[in-house]
Design an enzyme around this catalytic site. Structure first.
Site, PDB file in Angstrom:
ATOM      1  N   ASP A   1       2.894  -3.971   8.060  1.00 44.29           N
ATOM      2  CA  ASP A   1       1.562  -3.457   7.829  1.00 44.29           C
ATOM      3  C   ASP A   1       0.368  -4.318   7.880  1.00 44.29           C
ATOM      4  OD1 ASP A   1      -0.763  -2.313   6.845  1.00 44.29           O
ATOM      5  OD2 ASP A   1       0.073  -1.761   4.694  1.00 44.29           O
TER       6      ASP A   1
ATOM      7  N   HIS B   1       0.926  -1.430  -0.022  1.00 43.80           N
ATOM      8  CA  HIS B   1      -0.073   0.045   0.002  1.00 43.80           C
ATOM      9  C   HIS B   1       1.023   1.434  -0.071  1.00 43.80           C
ATOM     10  CE1 HIS B   1      -2.806   3.005   1.851  1.00 43.80           C
ATOM     11  NE2 HIS B   1      -3.785   2.205   1.404  1.00 43.80           N
TER      12      HIS B   1
ATOM     13  N   GLN C   1      -4.908  -5.203   7.045  1.00 45.57           N
ATOM     14  CA  GLN C   1      -5.570  -6.037   6.433  1.00 45.57           C
ATOM     15  C   GLN C   1      -5.642  -7.605   7.028  1.00 45.57           C
ATOM     16  OE1 GLN C   1      -8.011  -5.392   3.973  1.00 45.57           O
ATOM     17  NE2 GLN C   1      -7.329  -3.159   3.551  1.00 45.57           N
TER      18      GLN C   1
ATOM     19  N   LYS D   1     -10.966  -0.715  10.072  1.00 45.04           N
ATOM     20  CA  LYS D   1     -11.305  -1.914   9.496  1.00 45.04           C
ATOM     21  C   LYS D   1     -11.538  -3.014  10.381  1.00 45.04           C
ATOM     22  CE  LYS D   1      -7.687  -0.195   5.992  1.00 45.04           C
ATOM     23  NZ  LYS D   1      -8.469   0.092   4.979  1.00 45.04           N
TER      24      LYS D   1
ATOM     25  N   CYS E   1      -4.709   2.558  -3.778  1.00 41.75           N
ATOM     26  CA  CYS E   1      -3.334   2.836  -3.073  1.00 41.75           C
ATOM     27  C   CYS E   1      -2.217   2.075  -3.420  1.00 41.75           C
ATOM     28  CB  CYS E   1      -3.837   3.246  -1.540  1.00 41.75           C
ATOM     29  SG  CYS E   1      -4.733   4.405  -1.328  1.00 41.75           S
TER      30      CYS E   1
END
Length: 409
Positions: A198, A121, A201, A224, A364
């Site tokens: 990261d 991302h 997700q 999220k 993104c």
């Protein structure tokens, strides 16, 4: 895991969009919020709205207890050793920028290397680009396999003794790939590099254990994972955080302020300058309670079934291209796709007319789009409140989209 009982906890799902029942398939962008999260934020503002840490009155104490109680919930949720390792931020983007601007800027020198991947991302690309420019470090990219996955052989070939930082997403927001973070971290550490993850997700959809992963930093967002917008987390190993300088200065993060110098509070507060995101943290704590009541293993199992079902059903649509691993067991709960001769924005527009919300664009992830040789893609992403019926409606909508543009052209 009763899906209808779960869906009943999300008031926004009980509505029509463009005269059709809402089918929300954009949870990778932001998830919907259950009643107990909405009520937790509402209750804070109605019952004990106050600043934290500063006051000795009753409301201030209740607000501080709620805020710091949420930190402890986060600690347990990702299995950090201490609440000192849990920094509240505005989200994954702020968390990654903090690592780059504080740890990266102080540690990197000319000739050092930062290793990331083509699937990242923008939030895990641009901060490293900027710190590389400032320090003279070199940015290197892990190659991707044909299905978009990362091979450990390529990691071993790319990471070397000049590598100081490896930063990779745990789950791709485009390809659905689940990366072998624990193994990548081991390779990074063998060369003296740190591992940054990261987790935007992954954290909402699967159990995360930062000690088992042995990552040095881990970033994720509340919005999220059924929590409010504007709240996120940076986990960092205590020994690293202790040696890092804050990136924001002002109230709340200071110990003593003299005329020409100042000292900082201890962890975690030295990284939380100004009035913190109190309502957001309390809402995130409520979201963690909600997810744990259902069970992360049950959520992951449900999403894997949906992914397998979606891959099977969507593959029957004429002219569809699905990106990422073909094996549903190797991907998370999203499917990114394109229809031949139909722009993704047109796909999303027609689906919206059917009450179906999907994402269209570059997500993104422009470097990944170029790797895929696509200007944009459409994406359907699933969460604990989605059903096979939602996917059936998506497939029906895709067939209608194909028919509509066949008639037009």
């Amino acid at each position: 895991m009763n899906i209808q009982d779960i869906r009943n906890q999300f008031p926004i799902l009980n509505q029509e969009v463009n005269g059709r029942p809402l089918v929300y398939l954009d949870s990778a962008a932001t998830s919907q919020k259950p009643i107990q999260v909405i009520e937790a934020v509402d209750n804070y503002y109605r019952q004990y709205n106050s600043n934290v840490h500063r006051g000795v009155h009753t409301l201030g104490t209740r607000a501080t207890d709620g805020y710091e109680g949420a930190r402890e919930k986060v600690r347990k949720f990702i299995n950090a050793r201490s609440t000192e390792e849990i920094i509240f931020t505005r989200g994954t983007t702020t968390s990654l920028n903090t690592v780059a601007a504080s740890y990266g800027a102080a540690t990197l020198n000319e000739g050092d290397e930062i290793v990331i991947s083509h699937m990242e991302h923008h939030s895990n690309i641009i901060p490293w680009q900027q710190v590389a420019k400032r320090t003279g470090a070199q940015l290197k990219y892990l190659p991707l396999q044909e299905d978009g996955s990362i091979s450990l052989e390529d990691v071993r070939a790319t990471v070397n003794n000049n590598t100081k930082i490896v930063s990779v997403m745990q789950v791709s927001n485009v390809l659905g790939v689940v990366n072998p973070i624990k193994e990548i971290a081991k390779i990074a550490h063998e060369h003296g590099a740190i591992m940054v993850v990261d987790g935007a997700q992954s954290t909402p959809h699967m159990k995360v254990d930062v000690q088992d992963l042995d990552c040095d930093f881990f970033a994720f967002s509340g919005h999220k994972m059924c929590g409010p917008t504007g709240i996120g987390v940076l986990y960092g190993k205590k020994k690293l955080l202790e040696n890092m300088e804050p990136v924001e200065f002002g109230g709340e993060m200071i110990d003593f302020v003299e005329l020409y110098d100042s000292t900082w509070k201890e962890l975690p507060w030295k990284f939380e300058g100004g009035t913190p995101i109190i309502a957001g943290a309390i809402g995130l704590g409520a979201a963690i309670d909600f997810l744990e009541q259902i069970g992360l293993d049950q959520i992951a199992e449900h999403e894997h079934k949906l992914s397998a079902y979606a891959m099977e059903k969507m593959s029957t649509v004429d002219g569809i291209t699905i990106f990422g691993p073909k094996d549903p067991s190797k991907r998370a709960g999203l499917v990114t796709f394109n229809l031949d001769d139909v722009h993704p924005h047109d796909v999303a527009t027609v689906l919206d007319a059917e009450g179906i919300a999907v994402r269209a664009g570059h997500h993104c992830a422009q470097p990944l789009m170029r790797w895929l040789k696509q200007s944009a893609t459409a994406r359907a992403s699933f969460y604990l409140y989605n059903t096979e019926e939602d996917i059936d409606k998506l497939v029906e909508g895709l067939v209608k989209t194909k028919e509509y543009f066949s008639d037009v052209f």
